[in-house]
Design a protein around this motif. Sequence first.
Motif, short mmCIF file in Angstrom:
data_model
loop_
_atom_site.label_atom_id
_atom_site.label_comp_id
_atom_site.label_asym_id
_atom_site.label_seq_id
_atom_site.Cartn_x
_atom_site.Cartn_y
_atom_site.Cartn_z
N MET A 1 0.81 -1.22 0.00
CA MET A 1 0.00 0.00 0.00
C MET A 1 0.85 1.27 0.00
N GLY A 2 1.97 1.25 -0.73
CA GLY A 2 2.78 2.44 -0.90
C GLY A 2 3.65 2.81 0.28
N ARG A 3 3.67 1.97 1.30
CA ARG A 3 4.50 2.27 2.47
C ARG A 3 5.91 1.74 2.26
N ALA A 4 6.78 2.05 3.22
CA ALA A 4 8.17 1.58 3.17
C ALA A 4 8.59 1.14 4.56
N TYR A 5 9.31 0.03 4.61
CA TYR A 5 9.87 -0.47 5.86
C TYR A 5 11.35 -0.15 5.88
N ARG A 6 11.82 0.34 7.02
CA ARG A 6 13.25 0.60 7.18
C ARG A 6 13.92 -0.61 7.80
N TYR A 7 15.12 -0.90 7.32
CA TYR A 7 15.94 -1.92 7.97
C TYR A 7 17.38 -1.42 7.98
N GLN A 8 18.21 -2.06 8.82
CA GLN A 8 19.58 -1.60 9.01
C GLN A 8 20.55 -2.71 8.66
N ARG A 9 21.55 -2.33 7.90
CA ARG A 9 22.64 -3.28 7.61
C ARG A 9 23.78 -2.91 8.54
N ARG A 10 24.17 -3.84 9.36
CA ARG A 10 25.17 -3.56 10.38
C ARG A 10 26.59 -3.80 9.86
N LEU A 11 27.52 -3.01 10.37
CA LEU A 11 28.93 -3.13 10.04
C LEU A 11 29.71 -3.40 11.32
N ALA A 12 30.89 -3.99 11.17
CA ALA A 12 31.69 -4.35 12.33
C ALA A 12 33.12 -3.87 12.17
N HIS A 13 33.77 -3.57 13.30
CA HIS A 13 35.20 -3.27 13.35
C HIS A 13 35.86 -4.43 14.11
N LEU A 14 36.88 -5.03 13.51
CA LEU A 14 37.53 -6.22 14.05
C LEU A 14 38.96 -5.88 14.45
N VAL A 15 39.37 -6.26 15.68
CA VAL A 15 40.72 -5.98 16.18
C VAL A 15 41.30 -7.26 16.77
N ILE A 16 42.56 -7.55 16.39
CA ILE A 16 43.25 -8.73 16.91
C ILE A 16 44.63 -8.30 17.42
N HIS A 17 44.96 -8.71 18.65
CA HIS A 17 46.26 -8.45 19.26
C HIS A 17 47.01 -9.77 19.40
N LEU A 18 48.30 -9.75 19.05
CA LEU A 18 49.15 -10.93 19.20
C LEU A 18 50.32 -10.60 20.13
N ALA A 19 50.77 -11.61 20.86
CA ALA A 19 51.97 -11.46 21.68
C ALA A 19 52.76 -12.76 21.60
N GLU A 20 54.00 -12.68 22.04
CA GLU A 20 54.87 -13.85 21.98
C GLU A 20 54.95 -14.49 23.37
N ARG A 21 54.69 -15.78 23.42
CA ARG A 21 54.83 -16.50 24.69
C ARG A 21 56.31 -16.64 25.02
N PRO A 22 56.65 -16.58 26.32
CA PRO A 22 58.05 -16.78 26.67
C PRO A 22 58.49 -18.22 26.37
N ALA A 23 59.75 -18.37 26.02
CA ALA A 23 60.26 -19.70 25.69
C ALA A 23 60.21 -20.58 26.94
N PRO A 24 60.00 -21.89 26.78
CA PRO A 24 59.98 -22.78 27.94
C PRO A 24 61.32 -22.75 28.66
N GLY A 25 61.28 -22.61 29.96
CA GLY A 25 62.51 -22.55 30.75
C GLY A 25 63.04 -21.14 30.92
N LYS A 26 62.55 -20.21 30.11
CA LYS A 26 62.98 -18.81 30.22
C LYS A 26 61.86 -18.03 30.88
N GLU A 27 62.24 -17.21 31.82
CA GLU A 27 61.25 -16.34 32.47
C GLU A 27 61.56 -14.91 32.16
N GLU A 28 60.52 -14.13 31.89
CA GLU A 28 60.73 -12.71 31.62
C GLU A 28 60.91 -11.95 32.92
N ARG A 29 61.73 -10.92 32.88
CA ARG A 29 61.97 -10.13 34.08
C ARG A 29 61.42 -8.76 33.92
#
Length: 119
Positions: A91-119
């Motif tokens: 009947m000539g009407r309109a429905y609104r809908y939303q297309r969602r967007l995302a921001h993606l973030v990944i952090h990496l770190a290095e595990r200490p070697a076995p037998g070595k402890e960080e100071r």
Amino acid sequence: MEARAEAKYIRCSPQKARLVVDLIRGKQADQALQALQFTNKRVAREVEKVLRSAIANAENKNEDVDVDRLYVTRAYVNEGPRMKRIRPAPMGRAYRYQRRLAHLVIHLAERPAPGKEER
């Protein structure tokens, strides 16, 4: 040493992207890549690209980084802007809908070697 990579404005809802990101949080980088290759979700391909970028950033940041000891310390998905769209309705009407967007973030770190402890 910590490296990070992010992708903005991914055409996927943050809720769906979080399902995939939750799979790799806390895992070794190579195990996370393997898990993403066999995940049956469309956004897994985007997450894999960001993870590979974070690994490359870690290598560029520090020459003597051991890629085999990298692991995902933090991985999260934030909500991006929403695209408002209109769908024709009866009947000539309109429905609104939303297309969602995302921001993606990944952090990496290095595990200490076995037998070595960080100071």
